[in-house]
Design a protein around this motif. Structure first.
Motif, mmCIF file in Angstrom:
data_model
loop_
_atom_site.group_PDB
_atom_site.id
_atom_site.type_symbol
_atom_site.label_atom_id
_atom_site.label_comp_id
_atom_site.label_asym_id
_atom_site.label_seq_id
_atom_site.Cartn_x
_atom_site.Cartn_y
_atom_site.Cartn_z
ATOM 1 N N ILE A 102 -67.044 37.089 62.645
ATOM 2 C CA ILE A 102 -66.283 36.095 61.881
ATOM 3 C C ILE A 102 -67.236 35.155 61.139
ATOM 4 O O ILE A 102 -67.004 34.756 60.017
ATOM 5 N N GLY A 103 -68.312 34.800 61.786
ATOM 6 C CA GLY A 103 -69.296 33.900 61.180
ATOM 7 C C GLY A 103 -70.520 33.851 62.074
ATOM 8 O O GLY A 103 -70.560 34.502 63.127
ATOM 9 N N GLU B 219 -73.635 36.792 54.874
ATOM 10 C CA GLU B 219 -74.900 36.034 54.786
ATOM 11 C C GLU B 219 -75.775 36.325 56.013
ATOM 12 O O GLU B 219 -76.997 36.444 55.907
ATOM 13 N N ALA B 220 -75.118 36.438 57.175
ATOM 14 C CA ALA B 220 -75.881 36.747 58.392
ATOM 15 C C ALA B 220 -76.491 38.140 58.265
ATOM 16 O O ALA B 220 -77.654 38.367 58.636
ATOM 17 N N GLN B 221 -75.726 39.058 57.718
ATOM 18 C CA GLN B 221 -76.227 40.431 57.593
ATOM 19 C C GLN B 221 -77.413 40.493 56.615
ATOM 20 O O GLN B 221 -78.323 41.301 56.796
ATOM 21 N N ALA B 222 -77.402 39.602 55.624
ATOM 22 C CA ALA B 222 -78.536 39.579 54.683
ATOM 23 C C ALA B 222 -79.825 39.216 55.443
ATOM 24 O O ALA B 222 -80.913 39.689 55.100
ATOM 25 N N LEU B 223 -79.701 38.398 56.495
ATOM 26 C CA LEU B 223 -80.887 38.019 57.279
ATOM 27 C C LEU B 223 -81.236 39.084 58.316
ATOM 28 O O LEU B 223 -82.364 39.152 58.799
ATOM 29 N N THR C 38 -84.616 36.052 65.548
ATOM 30 C CA THR C 38 -84.048 36.480 66.834
ATOM 31 C C THR C 38 -82.530 36.491 66.653
ATOM 32 O O THR C 38 -81.987 35.790 65.793
ATOM 33 N N LEU C 39 -81.854 37.298 67.462
ATOM 34 C CA LEU C 39 -80.398 37.436 67.304
ATOM 35 C C LEU C 39 -79.742 37.333 68.669
ATOM 36 O O LEU C 39 -80.153 38.018 69.610
ATOM 37 N N ARG C 40 -78.728 36.479 68.762
ATOM 38 C CA ARG C 40 -77.925 36.408 69.990
ATOM 39 C C ARG C 40 -76.497 36.769 69.628
ATOM 40 O O ARG C 40 -75.940 36.222 68.675
ATOM 41 N N ASP C 41 -75.953 37.697 70.394
ATOM 42 C CA ASP C 41 -74.618 38.218 70.116
ATOM 43 C C ASP C 41 -73.788 38.017 71.392
ATOM 44 O O ASP C 41 -73.500 38.958 72.125
ATOM 45 N N PRO C 42 -73.398 36.759 71.678
ATOM 46 C CA PRO C 42 -72.817 36.460 72.991
ATOM 47 C C PRO C 42 -71.547 37.249 73.296
ATOM 48 O O PRO C 42 -71.303 37.579 74.450
ATOM 49 N N ASP C 43 -70.742 37.554 72.271
ATOM 50 C CA ASP C 43 -69.506 38.304 72.569
ATOM 51 C C ASP C 43 -69.814 39.739 72.980
ATOM 52 O O ASP C 43 -68.965 40.413 73.557
ATOM 53 N N ARG C 44 -71.001 40.211 72.662
ATOM 54 C CA ARG C 44 -71.447 41.520 73.151
ATOM 55 C C ARG C 44 -72.554 41.367 74.197
ATOM 56 O O ARG C 44 -73.275 42.332 74.492
#
Ligand SMILES: Cc1cc2nc3c(=O)[nH]c(=O)nc-3n(C[C@H](O)[C@H](O)[C@H](O)COP(=O)(O)OP(=O)(O)OC[C@H]3O[C@@H](n4cnc5c(N)ncnc54)[C@H](O)[C@@H]3O)c2cc1C
Length: 502
Positions: free
Chosen positions: A139-140, A125-129, A244-250
């Motif tokens: 994971i989510g 679902e995230a990838q659809a956005l 906007t996208l936040r990818d804290p593990d990266r």
């Protein structure tokens, strides 16, 4: 040359986004307001900000202020007729391991409790956005539809226009050089164009706040740190409605800009400004690009957004920003001088914070009271160790490096320790104490059973904490035997006077 009034009820120092927001809110409350800016509005840290506006913080009241920023930015353009570039594209936050997913789910629960509609999504679902991202390790994700992005300089100009429309006077090219203080109370400011009397002042001078405040004996513990992001040429598939996208593990963040991407990150080994005070003429200026330092961030980003490998880089931005020892900003009345208010140390989320922080500071300065509990950002939370610039720098660099790390319950800072020790420190340590830190003081949090091979080292968790058994043993000892408490690190109040009891 614009006239400089000789007096005002409140003088705001600094015309970045924070000062302009304070002036806007003061003027709206009918307070006679004069804002003084040494160069031009937005010429400090504001003009080069990436412009992501996120709302979620670990503290509910800070999130409330960031929510207010979004409400304000929603209406500002229509109210002032000045285009702000504000777009409510929503914000995505990814989780790539089990603990991060727990953290994100907890954030969603608390966001909902204070009225933010945060949705939990599957990786697909995230990838659809955000179709350009690789989600193999995701994971989510959490999605906050009301997050967005804006043009920081334009928001600042719109706030300035709104302030002027409400009666404030904003004068550029005027530097405050000193303060007039009588009986520990503000009476005015000294500028390069003469003195201006005022009842109160709000110091929002960004990177320059600390040395200026020191002239009044006010401690403002912040450090200037480099922060970088790049801007790409157009990329196929990047649309203007991309969240906007936040990818804290990266350690990275992204936003759309003119059909390309802004991508920046929080390195674990940040670079401090190390050449003394930031020069007064550092206006509309950037630092040299530091590609070597950015490379690990770029590698992490390429794993998430493979299209970056082919994208042309339009510009690298290496800017200076004020960071604080605990990663939170500083607002409120300085404890050293009455009617001396500060708004500084915005830790690379000053654009998102300015609306709410400006509103809260204006109310605080005008009415003498904060709108609600703001202790996590209250300037009074700092103490003696925060007056040492070297210690502040070391701790601030760790706070920067932790920007995207998981916020564990009861997590302790490790930098700049031990700073203050009780006379019993060595004995407590020898008995297995695992120390925490309070205002620089080492205080035992729990005792490991050394005879059973237990290590006095914290293991953080969202579940049962590592010290559970150890604290259980202490409770039992207190109830069934005896306990001695070392009170060295606690504040002591000495009450004297005729009715004071011995
Ligand atoms: C690379 C980078 C990217 C960022 N991206 C984001 C983002 O995406 N989202 C976000 O929310 N935040 C972001 N930030 C953070 C944001 O830019 C800052 O938090 C914010 O601009 C701080 O605003 P300010 O008003 O406190 O300070 P400033 O903008 O620095 O304003 C201070 C002003 O005070 C003036 N001044 C100083 N001394 C005096 C004096 N003696 N007399 C008169 N005037 C004086 C200065 O000239 C200056 O204009 C980013 C920062 C950097 C470095």
């Amino acid at each position: 040359m614009t006239d400089l009034p000789r007096s005002a009820q409140v003088v705001v120092i600094g015309g970045g986004i924070v000062g302009c927001s304070v002036a806007y809110h003061l003027a709206k409350r009918g307070v006679e307001t004069l804002l003084l800016e040494r160069h031009q509005l937005s010429s400090g840290s504001t003009w080069h900000a990436a412009g992501l506006i996120g709302q979620l913080r670990t503290n509910a009241n800070i999130t409330k202020l960031l929510g207010y920023s979004v409400e304000l930015y929603d209406r500002l353009e229509e109210e002032t007729g000045y285009a702000t570039g504000w777009r409510r594209n929503g914000g995505l936050r990814l989780a790539c391991n089990a603990d991060r997913w727990i953290e994100v789910k907890r954030q969603a629960t608390s966001a909902r409790s204070f009225g933010l509609e945060m949705q939990l999504l599957s990786a697909k679902e995230a990838q659809a956005l955000w179709p350009l991202m690789n989600v193999d390790d995701v994971i989510g994700a959490a999605f906050l539809p009301t997050d967005g992005q804006a043009n920081p300089s334009d928001i600042t100009q719109a706030l300035a226009k709104g302030a002027r429309l409400a009666g404030a006077k904003l004068v550029e090219g005027v530097a405050v050089t000193d303060f007039i203080i009588e009986n520990d109370r503000v009476r005015g400011v000294v500028t390069n164009r003469g003195a201006v009397a005022c009842e109160k002042l709000v110091l929002c001078a960004g990177l320059w706040t600390q040395p200026l405040a020191a002239r009044a004996g006010v401690a403002v513990p912040l450090s200037a740190v480099h922060h970088q992001y790049l801007v790409t040429e157009k990329i196929n598939g990047v649309t203007s409605d991309l969240p906007t996208l936040r990818d804290p593990d990266r350690l990275t963040y992204y936003k759309e800009e003119v059909g390309g991407l802004v991508m920046g990150g929080y390195e674990p080994n940040p670079v401090p400004w190390s050449s003394g005070a930031v020069p007064e003429d550092f206006a509309f200026r950037l630092l040299e690009d530091d590609w070597d330092h950015f490379e690990p961030i770029m590698d992490l980003a390429l794993g998430r957004v493979p299209a970056l490998a082919e994208a042309g880089v339009k510009q690298m931005i290496n800017g200076l920003e004020s960071f604080t020892p605990d990663g939170n900003w500083m607002i409120g009345e300085a404890p050293e001088v009455r009617n001396f208010f500060v708004g500084a140390g915005f830790n690379a989320f000053g654009i998102a914070s300015a609306g709410g922080a400006g509103m809260a500071l204006a109310e605080w300065a005008a009415d003498g009271e904060q709108p609600f509990d703001l202790w996590p950002v209250d300037i009074r939370r700092f103490g003696a160790p925060h007056r040492d610039p070297n210690w502040v720098r070391v701790r601030t660099l760790q706070a920067y490096a932790r920007h995207y790390s998981i916020a564990w319950p009861f997590e302790e800072f490790t930098s700049g320790r031990p700073l203050r020790r009780s006379p019993l420190y060595d004995r407590l340590k020898a008995k297995g104490a695992c120390f925490g830190e309070k205002m620089g003081f080492e205080r035992p949090n729990w005792f490991a059973d050394l005879s059973a091979g237990e290590e006095p080292r914290d293991r953080y968790s969202f579940g049962r904490p590592g010290w559970f058994e150890a604290v259980g043993r202490e409770h039992r000892a207190c109830r069934e035997a005896a306990a001695l408490f070392d009170q060295t690190s606690f504040a002591k109040a000495l009450i004297v006077g005729k009715d004071a009891e011995a």
